[in-house]
Design an enzyme around this catalytic site. Structure first.
Site, PDB file in Angstrom:
ATOM      1  N   HIS A 197       0.842  -1.215   0.000  1.00  0.00           N
ATOM      2  CA  HIS A 197       0.000   0.000   0.000  1.00  0.00           C
ATOM      3  C   HIS A 197       0.871   1.257   0.000  1.00  0.00           C
ATOM      4  CE1 HIS A 197      -3.989   1.921   1.219  1.00  0.00           C
ATOM      5  NE2 HIS A 197      -3.128   2.931   1.141  1.00  0.00           N
ATOM      6  N   HIS A 212       1.114   5.362  -2.036  1.00  0.00           N
ATOM      7  CA  HIS A 212       0.572   6.343  -2.990  1.00  0.00           C
ATOM      8  C   HIS A 212       1.759   6.945  -3.740  1.00  0.00           C
ATOM      9  CE1 HIS A 212      -3.579   6.563  -1.171  1.00  0.00           C
ATOM     10  NE2 HIS A 212      -2.902   5.985  -0.187  1.00  0.00           N
ATOM     11  N   GLN A 248      -9.863   9.526  -4.705  1.00  0.00           N
ATOM     12  CA  GLN A 248      -9.550  10.203  -3.437  1.00  0.00           C
ATOM     13  C   GLN A 248     -10.685  11.111  -2.956  1.00  0.00           C
ATOM     14  OE1 GLN A 248      -6.291  10.639  -1.128  1.00  0.00           O
ATOM     15  NE2 GLN A 248      -8.301  10.893  -0.203  1.00  0.00           N
ATOM     16  N   HIS A 298      -9.890   1.970   0.565  1.00  0.00           N
ATOM     17  CA  HIS A 298      -9.567   2.706   1.785  1.00  0.00           C
ATOM     18  C   HIS A 298     -10.849   2.665   2.614  1.00  0.00           C
ATOM     19  CE1 HIS A 298      -6.032   4.153  -0.282  1.00  0.00           C
ATOM     20  NE2 HIS A 298      -5.684   4.910   0.740  1.00  0.00           N
ATOM     21  N   GLU A 330     -11.062   4.733   7.410  1.00  0.00           N
ATOM     22  CA  GLU A 330      -9.815   5.344   7.894  1.00  0.00           C
ATOM     23  C   GLU A 330     -10.171   6.603   8.673  1.00  0.00           C
ATOM     24  OE1 GLU A 330      -7.051   6.894   5.018  1.00  0.00           O
ATOM     25  OE2 GLU A 330      -5.377   6.813   6.423  1.00  0.00           O
ATOM     26  N   ASP A 354       2.342   3.325   2.954  1.00  0.00           N
ATOM     27  CA  ASP A 354       1.283   4.288   2.635  1.00  0.00           C
ATOM     28  C   ASP A 354       1.842   5.556   1.981  1.00  0.00           C
ATOM     29  OD1 ASP A 354      -1.363   5.131   2.402  1.00  0.00           O
ATOM     30  OD2 ASP A 354      -1.575   5.736   4.495  1.00  0.00           O
TER      31      ASP A 354
HETATM   32  N1  17E Z   1      -5.357   9.324   1.047  1.00  0.00           N
HETATM   33  C1  17E Z   1      -6.161   8.788   2.003  1.00  0.00           C
HETATM   34  O1  17E Z   1      -7.390   8.845   1.879  1.00  0.00           O
HETATM   35  N2  17E Z   1      -5.600   8.209   3.081  1.00  0.00           N
HETATM   36  C2  17E Z   1      -4.295   8.134   3.217  1.00  0.00           C
HETATM   37  N3  17E Z   1      -3.765   7.550   4.289  1.00  0.00           N
HETATM   38  C3  17E Z   1      -3.457   8.689   2.223  1.00  0.00           C
HETATM   39  C4  17E Z   1      -4.024   9.276   1.147  1.00  0.00           C
HETATM   40  C5  17E Z   1      -1.966   8.631   2.380  1.00  0.00           C
HETATM   41 FE   FE2 Z   2      -3.658   4.971   1.660  1.00  0.00          FE
END
Ligand code: 17E
Ligand code: FE2
Length: 425
Positions: free
Chosen positions: A69, A71, A164, A222, A225, A321
């Site tokens: 994982h 980006h 995103q 995702h 989170e 990440d």
């Molecule tokens: N975008 C997101 O939604 N969550 C993250 N941890 C990162 C980017 C790095």
């Molecule tokens: Fe991520």
């Protein structure tokens, strides 16, 4: 030409007397021979010789690290156009929103390739990256798909189409996500906890499964989170995985809210997760810093229940990440840093638990990526492996041991000479 001792040259390369990890739990002191890019023999003593031989004297031979994982589109942009002052996910998304207005193909590709080179130097040969697909030109995706092709001789890259800003965050994103799959993304992503409403989050999960079915792709969402104990999209992901039978192809990334659920709900959910047999990715470096930001004290760790998922036999891998981006300005790409942080924040300090954290950055990552027979140290498999200047996985994590050789498809791709220290007392 045969060497002086007249042994026939049977192989391209022999690594002698390494501590070879045949599985996360089985390490044997053996010789390992490589021929035509494949592992050709593993045995206590290989009598033939090779064009090149390296005597490892007990150093650890491991399959490569798997970065499950990252980006890559935002890597190496920390401070552009500004630094994240609150340290939150949400400020990170805002800063990236500003930075991504300036993306060019060259910018994306240069930073991604520079990052992949750093990762390879630290023993990573398999990477799953997210590509933000919420910009109408899909330039992050286009760049990372080109990079996937350009590096394929030395690095295997998977690209997740990651919306995103949410699939329903604006009217075009749903179509952009589908276009990304038509362009060749390996996996469908999502961010249900960031959609406008809970209902949008629920339907985003349904849409992700529909698209994965239609285009026959993997899924990596995702998921939850956030520290909100009411964020419960993981149960929807698990239910959809059970109903579609897609379990092994599905990954829930982050799932930090699972660290905040009440225990009664968490125990019920873990039963569902056992049925679903999906994969999990925890990102301890990033989530220990992003989460808990709205807490005073006691302050939550904001990491998913890694130990409990592992104890239930579920597949958990670990990701870095971010490497120097709006969410996390530190990071070098070293998977042993990630495993080391997991040992701490997940309290996996028992000897078997530290070993499990090593498996989470190797075999478990390979399982998450659905690499199948392309991963591991067995005769007949592609000769992708690393030599660490240490004895075993425990000392590798303890010392963040250097990766001295990286062998990709049978060729020594990278060699690092560890630094030496002289003391004069
Ligand atoms: N975008 C997101 O939604 N969550 C993250 N941890 C990162 C980017 C790095
Ligand atoms: Fe991520």
């Amino acid at each position: 030409m045969s060497p002086a001792n007249n042994k026939p040259i049977a192989y391209d390369l022999i690594l002698r007397q390494g501590n070879v990890m045949l599985s996360p739990h089985q390490i044997e002191s053996v010789d390992l021979a490589i021929k035509a890019g494949k592992i050709a023999a593993i045995s206590a003593h290989i009598p033939e010789s090779a064009a090149q031989e390296i005597n490892l004297q007990g150093k650890l031979i491991s399959p490569p690290f798997v970065e499950s994982h990252i980006h890559l589109d935002s890597a190496l942009t920390a401070g552009e156009p500004r630094w994240n002052q609150t340290g939150t996910l949400f400020e990170g998304i805002k800063i990236w929103q500003e930075r991504k207005q300036d993306l060019t193909l060259e910018d994306i590709k240069n930073r991604a390739i520079a990052t992949l080179k750093r990762q390879a130097q630290q023993g990573i040969l398999f990477v799953r990256t997210h590509a933000d697909v919420s910009e109408s030109n899909l330039i992050a995706l286009e760049g990372l798909l080109e990079v996937r092709e350009e590096v394929k001789d030395w690095m295997t890259v998977q690209v997740v189409a990651f919306p995103q800003d949410g699939i329903y965050g604006n009217s075009q994103n749903e179509l952009l996500l589908e276009k990304a799959l038509e362009m060749g993304a390996d996996a469908v992503g999502g961010i249900p906890h960031y959609e406008f409403t809970r209902e949008d989050g629920v339907r985003s999960v349904q849409r992700i499964f529909e698209l994965a079915g239609k285009y026959d792709r993997l899924i990596d969402i995702h998921c939850d989170e956030i520290d909100d104990d009411q964020s419960r999209f993981l149960e929807g992901v698990a239910a959809a995985a059970i109903r579609t039978g897609m379990g092994a192809k599905v990954t829930a990334s982050h799932t930090t809210a699972l660290g905040s659920y009440n225990n009664a709900y968490a125990f019920k959910l873990i039963g569902l997760l056992e049925r679903a047999q999906i994969n999990f990715i925890a990102n301890p470096l990033i989530n220990i810093t992003l989460q808990g930001r709205t807490d005073t004290y006691p302050k939550r760790r904001g990491i998913t229940r890694v130990k409990e998922l592992w104890q239930q036999g579920l597949n958990v891998s670990l990701g870095h990440d971010c490497i120097q981006d709006p969410w996390y300005s530190l990071g070098t790409g070293n998977m042993l840093d990630v495993a080391h942080m997991a040992v701490h924040v997940c309290q996996m300090t028992g000897v078997a638990e530290v070993g499990a954290c090593y498996a989470m950055v190797t075999w478990n990552g390979a399982k998450t990526l659905n690499l199948g027979q392309n991963y591991g140290l067995e005769v007949g498999q592609p000769a992708n492996l690393i030599v660490l200047g240490t004895e075993n996985p425990y000392t590798a994590i303890r010392d963040r041991a250097p990766v001295e050789q990286v062998i990709s498809q049978g060729t020594v791709l990278i060699e690092t000479v560890p630094s030496t220290t002289q003391c004069y007392w």
